[in-house]
Enzyme design. Structure first.
Site, mmCIF file in Angstrom:
data_model
loop_
_atom_site.group_PDB
_atom_site.id
_atom_site.type_symbol
_atom_site.label_atom_id
_atom_site.label_comp_id
_atom_site.label_asym_id
_atom_site.label_seq_id
_atom_site.Cartn_x
_atom_site.Cartn_y
_atom_site.Cartn_z
ATOM 1 N N HIS A 72 127.844 15.204 102.221
ATOM 2 C CA HIS A 72 128.565 16.447 102.498
ATOM 3 C C HIS A 72 128.932 17.139 101.197
ATOM 4 O O HIS A 72 129.154 16.482 100.186
ATOM 5 C CB HIS A 72 129.848 16.146 103.287
ATOM 6 C CG HIS A 72 129.588 15.850 104.735
ATOM 7 N ND1 HIS A 72 130.564 15.843 105.689
ATOM 8 C CD2 HIS A 72 128.435 15.555 105.383
ATOM 9 C CE1 HIS A 72 130.040 15.572 106.873
ATOM 10 N NE2 HIS A 72 128.747 15.378 106.714
ATOM 11 N N TYR A 198 140.049 18.741 108.569
ATOM 12 C CA TYR A 198 141.410 18.196 108.529
ATOM 13 C C TYR A 198 142.332 19.317 108.985
ATOM 14 O O TYR A 198 142.395 20.368 108.336
ATOM 15 C CB TYR A 198 141.792 17.772 107.109
ATOM 16 C CG TYR A 198 141.104 16.510 106.623
ATOM 17 C CD1 TYR A 198 139.813 16.534 106.116
ATOM 18 C CD2 TYR A 198 141.773 15.285 106.638
ATOM 19 C CE1 TYR A 198 139.209 15.373 105.656
ATOM 20 C CE2 TYR A 198 141.170 14.125 106.173
ATOM 21 C CZ TYR A 198 139.883 14.176 105.690
ATOM 22 O OH TYR A 198 139.283 13.020 105.236
ATOM 23 N N PRO A 291 145.098 5.931 106.506
ATOM 24 C CA PRO A 291 143.682 6.309 106.563
ATOM 25 C C PRO A 291 143.344 7.704 106.014
ATOM 26 O O PRO A 291 142.195 7.943 105.647
ATOM 27 C CB PRO A 291 143.355 6.227 108.060
ATOM 28 C CG PRO A 291 144.668 6.302 108.768
ATOM 29 C CD PRO A 291 145.676 5.703 107.850
ATOM 30 N N TYR A 381 139.496 13.102 96.162
ATOM 31 C CA TYR A 381 138.796 12.839 97.426
ATOM 32 C C TYR A 381 137.401 12.269 97.155
ATOM 33 O O TYR A 381 136.994 11.278 97.754
ATOM 34 C CB TYR A 381 138.702 14.126 98.250
ATOM 35 C CG TYR A 381 138.279 13.903 99.688
ATOM 36 C CD1 TYR A 381 139.219 13.958 100.714
ATOM 37 C CD2 TYR A 381 136.955 13.638 100.024
ATOM 38 C CE1 TYR A 381 138.855 13.747 102.041
ATOM 39 C CE2 TYR A 381 136.572 13.424 101.334
ATOM 40 C CZ TYR A 381 137.519 13.490 102.337
ATOM 41 O OH TYR A 381 137.155 13.281 103.640
#
Ligand code: DHB
Length: 388
Positions: A72, A198, A291, A381
């Site tokens: 991605h 998100y 998570p 990230y």
């Protein structure tokens, strides 16, 4: 039985360590309480950092990952009436790959050549402070066993015996329990999005992830202690549609048959030191992250990617420098990921007061409009280099 490195736990950390040590020429034996079937069917997160992909590929485990993994460019961040894409490739030239931990586990299970003893019971770590540590356990046939080693590595998560084998007098722990959980589902339906979404929403956080072109993985923030039976299929899809913005700018969420559902608690936990004498800790045995941001597997891979060469240079070449450095080097990354996971979690989950909500929205606007703020998110990230 005797080996050089006794590994407790055959999750991704334990099996990858066995595989990496083997490549260095160091023998190991792994013991695991569960069956192989059980560890290979556990559903976990599915986002691999760039450096995790690099470690797995360099270890010869990149075949299926390259064929089936989905690289991605970034993620979508959204709140009511707004959706923004952060393009990590453009921001920092690094990104993530969608490939389930379940698949990583299967690749490792097929590749490992050193012994892995599944179905053992009552594993205990002994004499970690001596030159000759050993494990005792009952094997799958019910026979008591002793495994002598030069080093023991605990890759046995939060419920295994390794973490508690570091004496109380020397161990320090830090913990945060969050006032919400995730309801996670797997569904046999094509993802309704190209990249992960998100979503902040007054009803609670939602995440649209995926496992393949035909399997979606989605999560909803739910109160702690929520029984799964409170969430029949219709209620799940309705909540996901509301929180993910079905109908906004023509975007649609396509529901499908749910094949798995579970409620996950959310917790941060760090234990130090990650080495006591000849006992080393790696992965969830030393640290748990909530998570959000999918750091758990990536941290475990980073730990063993540091540990394997460190143990090889100590045991094969008599040089203890890297093994001595391991607890400090590993812990630096652990705290970075602990902060990032906490930050993502607190930015996206609702339940605070109206002041908290305005701060969250301001932070979301900031990371979607300031290149510096977006880059900070992207670097964390997509993941920092292994020994940063
Ligand atoms: C997934 C899980 C996460 O916690 C996350 O942040 C992204 C994706 C997943 O299971 O796909």
């Amino acid at each position: 039985m005797r080996t050089r490195v006794a590994v407790v736990g055959a999750g991704p950390a334990g099996l990858l360590l066995s595989h990496l040590l083997d490549a260095e020429g160091v023998d190991s034996v792994v013991v695991e309480t569960r069956t192989r079937d059980h560890v290979e069917s556990r559903i976990r997160a599915g986002i691999l950092e760039q450096s995790t992909v690099d470690v797995l590929t360099a270890a010869g485990l990149g075949g299926r990952l390259a064929a089936q993994g989905d690289r991605h460019r970034g993620i979508h961040l959204q709140w009511p009436h707004e959706r923004h894409h952060l393009d990590f490739e453009t921001l920092i030239g690094r990104s993530v790959t969608v490939y389930g931990q379940t698949e990583v586990q299967k690749d490792l299970g097929a590749a490992v050549r050193q012994p892995v003893l599944y179905g053992v019971r009552d594993t205990a770590v002994h004499d970690a402070e001596s030159e000759r540590p050993y494990l005792t356990f009952e094997d799958a046939e019910g026979h008591r066993q002793r495994l002598d080693a030069e080093v023991v590595v605990g890759c046995d998560g939060s419920f295994g015996p390794s973490r508690g084998s570091v004496p109380q007098a020397v161990r320090q722990t830090w913990e945060r329990t969050y006032p919400y959980s995730w309801l996670g589902i797997l569904a046999d339906v094509a993802p309704s999005t190209d990249e992960l979404i998100y979503a902040w929403h007054p009803d609670g956080f939602a995440l649209h992830s995926m496992r393949s072109a035909t399997v979606s993985r989605l999560y909803l923030q739910v109160p702690n202690g929520t029984p799964v039976r409170d969430w029949p299929d219709d209620r799940i899809w309705e909540a996901l549609a509301t929180r993910l913005g079905h109908g906004q700018d023509g975007w649609q969420l396509t529901p499908g048959p749910i094949t798995d559902r579970s409620v996950l608690p959310m917790r941060s936990f760090v234990q130090q030191p990650m080495r006591h004498g000849r006992l080393f800790l790696a992965g969830d045995a030393a640290h748990i992250v909530p998570p959000t941001g999918a750091k758990g597997l990536n941290l475990a891979v980073a730990d063993v990617a540091l540990l394997a060469p460190a143990l090889a240079s100590w045991l094969l070449r008599g040089d203890p420098a890297l093994a001595d450095a391991y607890p400090g080097t590993a812990l630096r990354r652990v705290w970075r990921c602990t902060h990032f996971s906490w930050w993502m979690t607190t930015m996206l989950h609702t339940g605070g007061d109206p002041f908290d909500a305005q701060l969250q929205l301001s932070q979301l606007r900031r990371v979607t409009t300031s290149e510096a703020a977006a880059r900070e998110l992207a670097e964390n990230y997509a993941g920092l280099p292994i020994g940063f």
